[in-house]
Design a protein around this motif. Structure first.
Motif, mmCIF file in Angstrom:
data_model
loop_
_atom_site.group_PDB
_atom_site.id
_atom_site.type_symbol
_atom_site.label_atom_id
_atom_site.label_comp_id
_atom_site.label_asym_id
_atom_site.label_seq_id
_atom_site.Cartn_x
_atom_site.Cartn_y
_atom_site.Cartn_z
ATOM 1 N N ARG A 141 31.292 -6.143 45.112
ATOM 2 C CA ARG A 141 30.628 -5.998 46.407
ATOM 3 C C ARG A 141 30.668 -7.322 47.167
ATOM 4 O O ARG A 141 31.023 -7.373 48.342
ATOM 5 C CB ARG A 141 29.180 -5.558 46.209
ATOM 6 N N GLN A 142 30.307 -8.388 46.479
ATOM 7 C CA GLN A 142 30.336 -9.707 47.101
ATOM 8 C C GLN A 142 31.761 -10.158 47.408
ATOM 9 O O GLN A 142 32.011 -10.805 48.426
ATOM 10 C CB GLN A 142 29.648 -10.728 46.180
ATOM 11 N N PHE A 143 32.670 -9.797 46.517
ATOM 12 C CA PHE A 143 34.064 -10.209 46.700
ATOM 13 C C PHE A 143 34.628 -9.656 48.003
ATOM 14 O O PHE A 143 35.254 -10.373 48.785
ATOM 15 C CB PHE A 143 34.900 -9.724 45.511
ATOM 16 N N GLY A 144 34.385 -8.363 48.251
ATOM 17 C CA GLY A 144 34.884 -7.756 49.479
ATOM 18 C C GLY A 144 34.265 -8.357 50.722
ATOM 19 O O GLY A 144 34.947 -8.661 51.697
ATOM 20 N N LEU A 145 32.950 -8.571 50.681
ATOM 21 C CA LEU A 145 32.248 -9.113 51.844
ATOM 22 C C LEU A 145 32.668 -10.550 52.136
ATOM 23 O O LEU A 145 32.860 -10.935 53.285
ATOM 24 C CB LEU A 145 30.731 -9.047 51.617
ATOM 25 N N GLN A 146 32.820 -11.341 51.078
ATOM 26 C CA GLN A 146 33.108 -12.753 51.279
ATOM 27 C C GLN A 146 34.587 -13.014 51.574
ATOM 28 O O GLN A 146 34.906 -13.866 52.413
ATOM 29 C CB GLN A 146 32.682 -13.543 50.037
ATOM 30 N N VAL A 147 35.477 -12.287 50.899
ATOM 31 C CA VAL A 147 36.905 -12.547 51.090
ATOM 32 C C VAL A 147 37.435 -11.811 52.313
ATOM 33 O O VAL A 147 37.974 -12.414 53.246
ATOM 34 C CB VAL A 147 37.703 -12.149 49.832
ATOM 35 N N VAL A 148 37.302 -10.479 52.316
ATOM 36 C CA VAL A 148 37.854 -9.690 53.414
ATOM 37 C C VAL A 148 36.994 -9.838 54.677
ATOM 38 O O VAL A 148 37.514 -9.978 55.788
ATOM 39 C CB VAL A 148 37.972 -8.203 53.015
ATOM 40 N N GLY A 149 35.679 -9.824 54.506
ATOM 41 C CA GLY A 149 34.780 -9.907 55.652
ATOM 42 C C GLY A 149 34.446 -11.312 56.089
ATOM 43 O O GLY A 149 33.779 -11.492 57.113
ATOM 44 N N ASN A 150 34.895 -12.310 55.323
ATOM 45 C CA ASN A 150 34.631 -13.715 55.658
ATOM 46 C C ASN A 150 33.152 -13.938 55.956
ATOM 47 O O ASN A 150 32.776 -14.492 56.990
ATOM 48 C CB ASN A 150 35.493 -14.161 56.841
ATOM 49 N N TYR A 151 32.314 -13.495 55.025
ATOM 50 C CA TYR A 151 30.870 -13.677 55.142
ATOM 51 C C TYR A 151 30.346 -13.093 56.469
ATOM 52 O O TYR A 151 29.570 -13.716 57.187
ATOM 53 C CB TYR A 151 30.507 -15.164 55.046
ATOM 54 N N PHE A 152 30.817 -11.874 56.797
ATOM 55 C CA PHE A 152 30.410 -11.123 57.988
ATOM 56 C C PHE A 152 30.958 -11.727 59.293
ATOM 57 O O PHE A 152 30.584 -11.293 60.380
ATOM 58 C CB PHE A 152 28.879 -11.012 58.094
ATOM 59 N N ARG A 153 31.848 -12.717 59.193
ATOM 60 C CA ARG A 153 32.445 -13.280 60.404
ATOM 61 C C ARG A 153 33.638 -12.466 60.887
ATOM 62 O O ARG A 153 33.965 -12.492 62.070
ATOM 63 C CB ARG A 153 32.903 -14.728 60.143
ATOM 64 N N ASP A 154 34.293 -11.770 59.960
ATOM 65 C CA ASP A 154 35.503 -11.012 60.290
ATOM 66 C C ASP A 154 35.160 -9.522 60.359
ATOM 67 O O ASP A 154 35.229 -8.800 59.355
ATOM 68 C CB ASP A 154 36.587 -11.269 59.240
ATOM 69 N N LEU A 155 34.750 -9.051 61.541
ATOM 70 C CA LEU A 155 34.353 -7.653 61.682
ATOM 71 C C LEU A 155 35.529 -6.711 61.467
ATOM 72 O O LEU A 155 35.382 -5.625 60.885
ATOM 73 C CB LEU A 155 33.757 -7.433 63.080
ATOM 74 N N LYS A 156 36.720 -7.120 61.908
ATOM 75 C CA LYS A 156 37.906 -6.289 61.703
ATOM 76 C C LYS A 156 38.202 -6.134 60.217
ATOM 77 O O LYS A 156 38.540 -5.047 59.749
ATOM 78 C CB LYS A 156 39.104 -6.925 62.412
ATOM 79 N N GLY A 157 38.021 -7.223 59.467
ATOM 80 C CA GLY A 157 38.219 -7.147 58.029
ATOM 81 C C GLY A 157 37.210 -6.227 57.364
ATOM 82 O O GLY A 157 37.556 -5.421 56.496
ATOM 83 N N LEU A 158 35.949 -6.322 57.779
ATOM 84 C CA LEU A 158 34.904 -5.454 57.227
ATOM 85 C C LEU A 158 35.186 -3.987 57.517
ATOM 86 O O LEU A 158 35.026 -3.117 56.645
ATOM 87 C CB LEU A 158 33.543 -5.850 57.794
ATOM 88 N N LEU A 159 35.619 -3.711 58.745
ATOM 89 C CA LEU A 159 35.924 -2.322 59.104
ATOM 90 C C LEU A 159 37.100 -1.790 58.279
ATOM 91 O O LEU A 159 37.155 -0.596 57.976
ATOM 92 C CB LEU A 159 36.242 -2.235 60.607
ATOM 93 N N SER A 160 38.020 -2.675 57.910
ATOM 94 C CA SER A 160 39.182 -2.215 57.157
ATOM 95 C C SER A 160 38.828 -1.726 55.755
ATOM 96 O O SER A 160 39.530 -0.887 55.192
ATOM 97 C CB SER A 160 40.220 -3.345 57.068
ATOM 98 N N ILE A 161 37.728 -2.263 55.179
ATOM 99 C CA ILE A 161 37.350 -1.823 53.827
ATOM 100 C C ILE A 161 36.213 -0.798 53.845
ATOM 101 O O ILE A 161 35.828 -0.288 52.790
ATOM 102 C CB ILE A 161 36.945 -3.019 52.942
ATOM 103 N N THR A 162 35.698 -0.489 55.040
ATOM 104 C CA THR A 162 34.601 0.487 55.124
ATOM 105 C C THR A 162 34.998 1.871 54.607
ATOM 106 O O THR A 162 34.241 2.494 53.843
ATOM 107 C CB THR A 162 34.088 0.573 56.566
#
Length: 333
Positions: free
Chosen positions: A274-295
């Motif tokens: 859970r943390q891995f996805g948020l921190q790596v792909v989502g860049n600690y919630f800075r990368d909204l596009k990254g977060l949406l990609s794993i939603t």
């Protein structure tokens, strides 16, 4: 002893065909000796590259029974022993051994065993494989190095540019932007060279997307087939360590992937996905596009009851953390 040679022959932009040749050979004969005999005694139209015959020039690299190697280095006896070790159940005692010779991979065929190495040389050129002196005044005599400084270049200096690693690179096969293990091995030589003045610029270039070191899939094929023990993957790893030393987690996803992985293992013994996805792909919630990609993946996992709602550290986490910290302290020293 009799050997059956199966040579993959091909004209440019045509379908390859298999031509079979029978030879009486000695165990000490090299594959190149046999190719020469085929050309001189049986089929003068066979095309292949050669030059020194002494594992110096790298010209005669081909695929021998599925792996890239120098035809002048591999001999009949060792190749038969290798085949028997991996194919003992399929070979019959009464039939002559078969050796298949094919052109190198990841490069278009010009004719038979001769390939077009333009991409190989172009990708080498892309890493600027020359010592830069532009930022300094050229000395009257030469740039001096200590024995210790020169020793850092010994392994990569052994590369003979044969193309074996490039031929076997599956990252290059699927990613045409990846420069290849040969280029990155030479790139580390430039990073480690005390005479060079562009280390920071080089690291920026080698860190770019999947063109550089982050395009490597770490399959180890390059190390396995290198005839000179240059170990390209080892050199790629050294460049990565230099980049990680100079960069922060927020600089790129590739850097976050490596640093966050280590941090999470230190914290929990294994990875909290859970943390891995948020921190790596989502860049600690800075990368909204990254977060949406794993939603969508997260929602599917939730629907099937496979999304972990909690995390329990593994047994032995303290020992794992201690080992990692010991390695990190050793590298700092």
């Amino acid at each position: 002893m009799e050997i059956i040679f199966k040579v993959i022959r091909q004209q440019q932009n045509s379908t390859p065909v298999i031509k079979t040749y029978s030879l009486e050979v000695e165990p000490g004969n090299t594959i190149l000796d046999c190719l020469n005999r085929i050309k001189w005694e049986q089929d003068g139209t066979l095309a292949f590259r050669k030059n020194c015959r002494n594992t110096i020039c790298g010209s005669c690299a081909v695929r021998i029974n599925g792996r890239s190697a120098l035809a002048c280095k591999e001999n009949i006896g060792s190749e038969i022993a290798r085949l028997q070790a991996i194919q003992s159940s399929t070979n019959t005692a009464n039939s002559p051994p078969e050796i298949t010779v094919a052109p190198l991979g990841n490069m278009p065929v010009i004719k038979d065993l001769v390939v077009d190495m333009s991409s190989f040389w172009n990708n080498l050129e892309a890493v600027a494989p020359y010592v830069s002196t532009a930022a300094r005044q050229v000395p009257e005599r030469e740039f001096l190095q200590t024995p210790q400084e020169r020793s850092l270049l010994d392994q990569t200096g052994n590369c003979i540019m044969c193309g074996a690693c490039y031929s076997e690179c599956n990252a290059r096969e699927v990613n045409p932007d990846f420069v290849g293990p040969h280029a990155l091995a030479k790139a580390y030589r430039m990073v480690a060279d005390s005479r060079d003045s562009k280390k920071e610029n080089r690291l920026e270039n080698y860190n770019e997307g999947t063109k550089g070191v982050w395009g490597c899939t770490r399959c180890l094929y390059c190390d396995a087939v290198c005839p000179m023990e240059v170990a390209p993957l080892e050199q790629i790893t050294k460049i990565k360590q230099e980049i990680l030393t100079h960069k922060e987690k927020t600089d790129s996803r590739s850097i976050r992937h490596r640093k966050v992985l280590v941090e999470l293992v230190k914290e929990g013994g294994w990875i909290d996905e859970r943390q891995f996805g948020l921190q790596v792909v989502g860049n600690y919630f800075r990368d909204l596009k990254g977060l949406l990609s794993i939603t969508p993946l997260g929602l599917r996992m939730l629907a099937r009851g496979k999304f972990p709602l909690s995390f329990e550290p593994s047994e032995g986490t303290e020992q794992v953390r201690s080992l990692i910290e010991s390695v990190q302290q050793t590298k700092e020293v």
